[in-house]
Enzyme design. Structure first.
Site, PDB file in Angstrom:
ATOM      1  N   HIS A 139      -3.276  -3.680  -2.564  1.00  0.00           N
ATOM      2  CA  HIS A 139      -1.843  -3.683  -2.858  1.00  0.00           C
ATOM      3  C   HIS A 139      -1.642  -3.510  -4.344  1.00  0.00           C
ATOM      4  O   HIS A 139      -2.452  -4.004  -5.132  1.00  0.00           O
ATOM      5  CB  HIS A 139      -1.196  -4.997  -2.389  1.00  0.00           C
ATOM      6  CG  HIS A 139       0.278  -4.871  -2.207  1.00  0.00           C
ATOM      7  ND1 HIS A 139       1.151  -4.999  -3.255  1.00  0.00           N
ATOM      8  CD2 HIS A 139       1.010  -4.576  -1.117  1.00  0.00           C
ATOM      9  CE1 HIS A 139       2.377  -4.803  -2.801  1.00  0.00           C
ATOM     10  NE2 HIS A 139       2.328  -4.541  -1.504  1.00  0.00           N
TER      11      HIS A 139
ATOM     12  N   ASP B 277       0.497  -4.767   6.349  1.00  0.00           N
ATOM     13  CA  ASP B 277       0.368  -3.782   7.426  1.00  0.00           C
ATOM     14  C   ASP B 277      -0.918  -3.923   8.224  1.00  0.00           C
ATOM     15  O   ASP B 277      -1.105  -3.236   9.225  1.00  0.00           O
ATOM     16  CB  ASP B 277       0.441  -2.361   6.845  1.00  0.00           C
ATOM     17  CG  ASP B 277       1.846  -2.036   6.406  1.00  0.00           C
ATOM     18  OD1 ASP B 277       2.773  -2.492   7.075  1.00  0.00           O
ATOM     19  OD2 ASP B 277       2.006  -1.344   5.395  1.00  0.00           O
TER      20      ASP B 277
END
Ligand code: CMC
Length: 428
Positions: free
Chosen positions: A307, A364
């Site tokens: 991320h 996700d």
């Protein structure tokens, strides 16, 4: 803390103001840099650049903190509802009971869409990706509500545009799915709550008495809360930049949906599931795929890992991992992909490459497994993300408008040819 930073350039010293946010994050204010020094900054991917001051979402990537308007994501996911969180993000405070009832009621009474929008839907081939359909239908609202084109209208009129898109987005999302499978669309059922209405529009077959599974409705609500806002990410920045030209709310959100679509952003949830299926088909050797992800000459990446801002853990991923276990358990689903995902995570968390680069599962990584257990097909995963992110986009667009922010227009360092003379086509 010093409230100035010093820049030395070409034999001169410049004082740059340092500003501090409410959570003590600090920034050098370079808004007068070019005027004072002739310099601009360059920061590909905006890795160090704050584009705005915002009071909506606080995120600390090092400590794995995410808060909406000061409330922790953990507490909201456990105790709140998606519509309550939507109100909080858009209007700044948790609603009182009458405010929430009014908001829910408003949203319920605007779910129906103009019948001509169905004609637009009918024009799409059935293999159209539902994200493309969704962004087109959202943008089509500009044609059905032309008054919404002016973002400078009264707060009451802007509120009506907000209510309309919040109400109609589940209808568009479910219709995009029905188009893909070639089924007739279901119309909204205003007797149902937000989540149940969406599930019915998605899954009810003609002449069937559809019964909403409360486990599925609850899981959906939690996932929507977890996706509701994430400060200045790619799609949200897109919404703010498009809106900064005074384009309408619907045009700005439609642009945000397109930005979300890419596999490095919201499209990652679809990519994760496709990756897990690929690993399963290949025989389930997770270490082989970990090696591929680490190989610089192999374009394969471990989707759902890493991320831009979380460098410790993604707090949403923790909640989703537990929810995936609970939901599959309650629905009695035994999904081999969940085991592959857990195995990948366990290996990666111990692997030097992932540890050193601070790559952890993101939001996700497990969400697709829950969506799959709920019966939602892979190509709809990013649409589900968009449904959740909608109140965040609206809140950020509204904040940008209310703060009267200038048009977003970055500069560049030009690296092309210097001035040269035109050569006639016959002489080239
Ligand atoms: N698998 C293998 N290596 C990775 C991965 C991954 N998933 N993610 C990053 N790396 C490596 C990358 O190769 C680079 O290595 P090096 O320094 O040797 O060149 C290093 O880690 C830093 O990566 P980066 O691409 O420079 O970092 P970024 O901040 O630009 O990208 C990211 C962040 C999320 C785009 C990236 O981690 C990625 O592509 N992840 C997979 C896609 C994904 O899951 N996206 C969903 C993000 S969460 C949902 C959302 O909010 O959008």
């Amino acid at each position: 803390m010093s409230d100035h930073a010093k820049l030395s350039y070409a034999g001169k010293d410049y004082d740059l103001p340092v500003i501090e946010g409410t959570e003590k994050e600090i920034a050098v204010d370079i808004s007068k840099l070019r005027a004072d020094t002739g310099l601009i900054t360059i920061d590909p991917g905006f890795k160090n650049t704050g584009s705005t001051k915002s009071a909506i979402t606080f995120l600390n990537g090092e400590e794995g903190i995410l808060r909406y308007r000061g409330y922790s994501i953990e507490e909201l996911a456990e105790k709140s509802s998606f519509l309550e969180v939507s109100y909080l993000l858009i209007y700044g405070e948790l609603p009182t009971k009458p405010q929430l009832e009014h908001f829910q009621n408003e949203i319920t009474t605007h779910t129906l869409v103009h019948e001509d929008i169905k004609k637009i839907l009918d024009g799409f081939p059935s293999n159209a990706h539902p994200m493309g359909v969704l962004s087109s239908l959202v943008c089509s609202l500009t044609a059905f509500y032309p008054e919404s084109l002016d973002p400078n209208r009264s707060a009451k009129e802007v509120d009506l545009s907000i209510i309309r898109i919040l109400s109609k987005m589940p209808t568009f999302a479910a219709w995009a799915f029905k188009n893909q499978i070639g089924h007739p669309v279901n119309y909204p059922d205003n007797e149902l709550d937000y989540d149940s209405n969406f599930l019915k529009m998605m899954f009810a077959l003609p002449a069937e008495k559809y019964k909403v599974n409360p486990v599925v409705a609850k899981a959906l609500d939690t996932l929507l809360i977890l996706h509701a806002d994430h400060e200045q990410n790619c799609s949200t920045s897109t919404v703010r930049v498009v809106g900064s030209s005074q384009a309408s709310l619907y045009a700005s959100i439609s642009a945000g949906i397109n930005a979300l679509w890419g596999p490095l952003h919201g499209g990652a949830n679809q990519a994760v599931l496709e990756m897990l299926e690929q690993i399963e088909k290949d025989g389930g050797d997770t270490s082989k795929f970990i090696a591929k992800a680490k190989d610089k000459n192999d374009p394969f990446r471990l989707m759902g890992f890493g991320h831009r801002v979380y460098k410790n853990f993604d707090p949403r991923a923790k909640i989703i991992k537990k929810a995936a276990d609970d939901v599959l358990d309650q629905l009695g689903v035994d999904d081999p992909l969940l085991n592959i995902a857990k195995e990948l995570e366990a290996i990666a968390l111990k692997d030097e490459y992932f540890v050193e680069k601070k790559l952890y599962p993101n939001v996700d990584f497990y969400s697709g497994i829950i969506y799959r257990a709920m019966g939602i097909p892979t190509e709809m995963f990013t649409v589900m993300f968009a449904l959740g992110r909608l109140p965040g986009w609206i809140a950020q667009w509204k904040e940008m408008r209310e703060n009267n922010e200038p048009i977003g227009r970055p500069r560049q360092v030009y690296t092309g040819e210097n001035l040269r003379s035109y050569v006639d086509v016959n002489k080239r």
